[in-house]
Design a protein around this motif. Structure first.
Motif, mmCIF file in Angstrom:
data_model
loop_
_atom_site.group_PDB
_atom_site.id
_atom_site.type_symbol
_atom_site.label_atom_id
_atom_site.label_comp_id
_atom_site.label_asym_id
_atom_site.label_seq_id
_atom_site.Cartn_x
_atom_site.Cartn_y
_atom_site.Cartn_z
ATOM 1 N N LEU A 34 5.338 -0.809 -5.564
ATOM 2 C CA LEU A 34 3.935 -0.538 -5.880
ATOM 3 C C LEU A 34 3.089 -1.479 -5.022
ATOM 4 O O LEU A 34 3.111 -2.694 -5.205
ATOM 5 N N ASN A 35 2.365 -0.922 -4.070
ATOM 6 C CA ASN A 35 1.534 -1.686 -3.127
ATOM 7 C C ASN A 35 2.373 -2.606 -2.229
ATOM 8 O O ASN A 35 1.872 -3.611 -1.719
ATOM 9 N N CYS A 36 3.661 -2.294 -2.079
ATOM 10 C CA CYS A 36 4.513 -3.073 -1.185
ATOM 11 C C CYS A 36 5.672 -2.202 -0.717
ATOM 12 O O CYS A 36 5.948 -1.147 -1.302
ATOM 13 N N GLU A 46 4.980 -9.027 3.139
ATOM 14 C CA GLU A 46 3.736 -8.580 2.500
ATOM 15 C C GLU A 46 3.353 -9.497 1.336
ATOM 16 O O GLU A 46 2.185 -9.880 1.182
ATOM 17 N N ARG A 102 3.161 -0.046 -14.012
ATOM 18 C CA ARG A 102 1.788 0.435 -13.778
ATOM 19 C C ARG A 102 0.879 0.091 -14.958
ATOM 20 O O ARG A 102 -0.277 -0.308 -14.774
ATOM 21 N N GLU A 107 -3.154 -1.022 -10.945
ATOM 22 C CA GLU A 107 -2.973 -0.436 -9.609
ATOM 23 C C GLU A 107 -3.263 -1.414 -8.481
ATOM 24 O O GLU A 107 -3.196 -1.048 -7.315
ATOM 25 N N GLU A 108 -3.610 -2.674 -8.803
ATOM 26 C CA GLU A 108 -4.001 -3.635 -7.772
ATOM 27 C C GLU A 108 -2.960 -4.742 -7.573
ATOM 28 O O GLU A 108 -3.276 -5.790 -7.034
ATOM 29 N N HIS A 109 -1.737 -4.517 -8.035
ATOM 30 C CA HIS A 109 -0.726 -5.569 -7.969
ATOM 31 C C HIS A 109 0.470 -5.119 -7.136
ATOM 32 O O HIS A 109 0.859 -3.950 -7.156
ATOM 33 N N GLN A 110 1.045 -6.064 -6.404
ATOM 34 C CA GLN A 110 2.300 -5.799 -5.692
ATOM 35 C C GLN A 110 3.456 -5.988 -6.669
ATOM 36 O O GLN A 110 3.653 -7.082 -7.198
ATOM 37 N N ASP A 132 -2.978 -10.575 -7.368
ATOM 38 C CA ASP A 132 -3.167 -9.159 -7.072
ATOM 39 C C ASP A 132 -3.939 -9.026 -5.760
ATOM 40 O O ASP A 132 -4.255 -10.023 -5.103
ATOM 41 N N LEU A 133 -4.266 -7.802 -5.369
ATOM 42 C CA LEU A 133 -4.873 -7.564 -4.067
ATOM 43 C C LEU A 133 -6.284 -8.133 -3.960
ATOM 44 O O LEU A 133 -6.808 -8.307 -2.861
#
Length: 460
Positions: A34-36, A46, A102, A107-110, A132-133
């Motif tokens: 997730l995001n990675c 990353e 999730r 939705e903003e975390h790796q 987080d991002l």
């Protein structure tokens, strides 16, 4: 059934990522990023970039200095979700793990999710970035871990899987006392039964009346900061303070039970409510009956549960909430309002920092841009480049700096106003969240049974 555990990764993050992505423990179909990325090297780079950008600390810490006296920064958070043997397939376990990640981290975390199948119990590993991002740090504590477990339990129920039952706090008994309780010969159990009967008598109106009646029933009673009791026939027994045998017997709770034993919500009042308000009023009446021990074999209810339920009923009535959906929407709207104000505050703070920089360095920027100073060429261009913020905001003369100063004062005033709104919004969010948690706790226990039971009493 799934068990959630947390382990903080303080050092060797790459070694940890290599472990959870081992070929002999999982396969590529049971890995989700997730995001990675989903391979070791890419995911490491990353997560390293994000950590070092926000923390200003090296990500590749190889070992801990145990003699330093300081706690090393957490590089990654490691969560483990273990399933009951033979209850779930690897694919289903991985699907649940991704859904859990999730819901917990947003939705903003790796988050790197892997499912291991090398043991009898299938289990998921989660490598969670420390930031987080947007640069918000993830903090793990007992409250967060409980929320993580609650979300996991909810997912288990949705997929028809078993969960670990939540047990109430147990008390430490000696073996002799435990045996007496099993055999029904415990004098402390009998004491609770006698107190329940005496409290409900019409002539008992104070704690002193209760103590007097206990003495008449063969107990030795001592009143002070606590109410201590023991049977007169047990010469060697130690007196026990009334709060020891269980909830509902501390002095303040006994006083509440005595004072409000005839103050249960009336059926006429219940009929004045509609929708979920009436349902909840029936539930509240059932809790009151249990708290005052009118149902001797029902579960015991604490004073805190009664008070929280009363507060929620008042809240539902005052805000004209008649359904679960309306309650959820009210709580969500309050949370959204607080989040919007927080986001606006963040924007204002960034603008304020920009204006403060321009006001502080604007004159120097004008000197450099008009070449009014004698500075070596390299140093000149380096210093000018560092003042890029002034260039981006088109600072060309002293009037522009004065405009920036005026804008700074306006932003400060707006920030102070928004901060007050945010404090009120957070207070409201906290209050509504507490009410919603009370409602969820009720809905997930014996809510339906108590409502039906009280509805039958109402119809008689």
């Amino acid at each position: 059934m799934a068990v959630i555990k947390h382990i903080a990764v303080h050092c060797s993050p790459k070694r940890f990522l290599q472990y959870i992505l081992k070929d002999n423990k999982t396969n590529t179909e049971l890995v989700t990023g997730l995001n990675c990325s989903e391979d070791v090297n890419s995911a490491y780079e990353e997560m390293k970039f994000l950590f070092e950008y926000f923390d200003n600390t090296r990500f590749s810490k190889k070992s801990l200095d145990k003699n330093s006296g300081t706690k090393e920064t957490i590089r990654l958070h490691h969560y483990i979700q273990s399933f009951k043997p033979n209850e779930v397939t690897p694919e289903k376990a991985h699907e649940i793990g991704v859904a859990w990640a999730r819901k917990v981290f947003g939705e903003e975390h790796q988050v790197l999710v892997t499912t291991h199948v090398d043991r009898q119990h299938i289990h998921n590993h989660f490598a969670v970035a420390a930031y987080d991002l947007k640069g918000k740090r993830w903090h793990d504590n007992k409250t967060i871990l409980k929320q993580c477990r609650d979300i996991s339990d909810k997912l288990m129920k949705e997929h028809g899987l078993s969960i670990i039952p939540k047990t109430k706090r147990t008390k430490n008994y000696t073996y002799t006392e435990w045996l007496e309780r099993q055999n029904g010969t415990s004098w402390k159990d009998k004491l609770c039964d006698d107190i329940d009967k005496i409290v409900m008598r019409e002539d008992v109106k104070t704690i002193k009346d209760l103590a007097t009646e206990l003495a008449r029933n063969g107990y030795q009673v001592r009143m002070g900061k606590y109410l201590s009791v023991k049977p007169a026939y047990l010469k060697n027994a130690k007196a026990v303070r009334t709060f020891r045998p269980g909830d509902g017997y501390a002095l303040e709770e006994l006083q509440y039970r005595i004072e409000y034993k005839n103050s249960k919500i009336s059926f006429d009042r219940i009929l004045s409510y509609n929708g979920i308000q009436r349902e909840y009023a029936l539930y509240f009446h059932g809790l009151q009956m249990r708290y005052h021990r009118e149902y001797p074999f029902a579960r015991k209810v604490t004073i805190g549960e009664v008070q929280r339920t009363s507060d929620l009923l008042c809240f539902l009535s005052e805000n004209s909430i008649h359904s679960k959906e309306e309650l959820e929407n009210t709580v969500n709207n309050a949370a959204d309002k607080a989040d919007e104000l927080k986001e606006r505050l963040n924007e204002l703070n960034v603008k304020m920092q920009d204006m403060e920089y321009i006001v502080k360095h604007g004159d120097r920027f004008l000197e450099l841009s008009h070449k009014c100073v004698k500075t070596p060429l390299v140093k000149f261009w380096r210093e000018l480049h560092e003042m890029k913020l002034c260039i981006d905001n088109h600072i060309k003369n002293r009037l522009d700096i004065e405009k920036a100063a005026a804008e700074l004062e306006r932003i400060r005033a707006e920030t102070a106003k928004i901060e007050e709104e945010y404090k009120r919004a957070m207070k409201k969010k906290k209050e509504l969240t507490a009410h919603y948690k009370t409602a969820l706790n009720a809905f997930e226990t014996d809510y339906d049974r108590i409502v039906k039971e009280q509805q039958s009493l109402l119809e008689k």
